[in-house]
Design an enzyme around this catalytic site. Structure first.
Site, short mmCIF file in Angstrom:
data_model
loop_
_atom_site.label_atom_id
_atom_site.label_comp_id
_atom_site.label_asym_id
_atom_site.label_seq_id
_atom_site.Cartn_x
_atom_site.Cartn_y
_atom_site.Cartn_z
N CYS A 1 39.27 21.70 40.54
CA CYS A 1 39.16 22.73 41.57
C CYS A 1 38.22 22.28 42.68
O CYS A 1 38.14 22.90 43.74
CB CYS A 1 38.68 24.04 40.96
N HIS B 1 38.66 28.21 53.51
CA HIS B 1 38.10 29.52 53.86
C HIS B 1 38.92 30.69 53.32
O HIS B 1 38.45 31.82 53.32
CB HIS B 1 37.95 29.66 55.38
N ASP C 1 34.01 31.86 51.19
CA ASP C 1 33.40 32.39 52.40
C ASP C 1 32.44 31.33 52.96
O ASP C 1 31.74 30.65 52.21
CB ASP C 1 32.64 33.67 52.04
#
Length: 159
Positions: free
Chosen positions: A74, A132, A136
């Protein structure tokens, strides 16, 4: 814990992931770049992670990595410092959500506001790229600040 594996602490406001964390690392081989994945890094100490990095790197150079050993990450860490890279913008490898680029460290003059002078300090250029849609921008900046703090005294990594 939510169904998506994200836990939100109302006390600290920090989100943590309840899912296993798999981190890829860019590995330069004679046949090109590959990204092996270290699994369950959240459950391992620094020595276990170092052992996995060594084993996966050796397999990559020997062309013995299995497809499964390059899947599931990830997040990726890429370093060009070992080959002289001084700065770069890492590109996210989809479906991962972020990549940290680390360049060559060097001694640089850093201003010390307490003494009013410059002091030599070891500086490690880093660049974080993130999706994004998932991360954040403020959280990305906080992660980078936390990483800087952790790396400024590596004894913290052993705790």
């Amino acid at each position: 814990q939510a169904e998506d594996g994200i836990r939100d602490s109302s006390v600290t406001g920090v989100q943590t992931c309840a899912l296993p964390i798999y981190v890829g690392f860019a590995c330069d081989t004679p046949d090109g770049l590959v990204v092996p994945v270290v699994r369950d890094v959240d459950r391992k100490d620094v020595l276990d992670i170092a052992r996995d990095l060594g084993e996966l790197s050796a397999k990559a150079r020997e062309r013995k990595l299995k497809v499964e050993e390059m899947q599931g990450g990830c997040f990726t860490i890429s370093s060009l410092g070992g080959i002289g890279g001084t700065m770069f913008t890492p590109i996210i490898n989809c479906p991962e959500v972020a990549i940290l680029g680390v360049s060559r460290s060097s001694i640089q003059p850093v201003y010390n506001k307490e003494t009013g002078g410059f002091e030599p300090r070891l500086v490690l250029p880093m660049s974080l790229s993130y999706d994004h849609r998932v991360i954040d921008g403020a959280d990305g900046a906080r992660f980078t600040s936390h990483l800087r703090m952790m790396l400024s005294d590596v004894r913290r990594l052993l705790l």
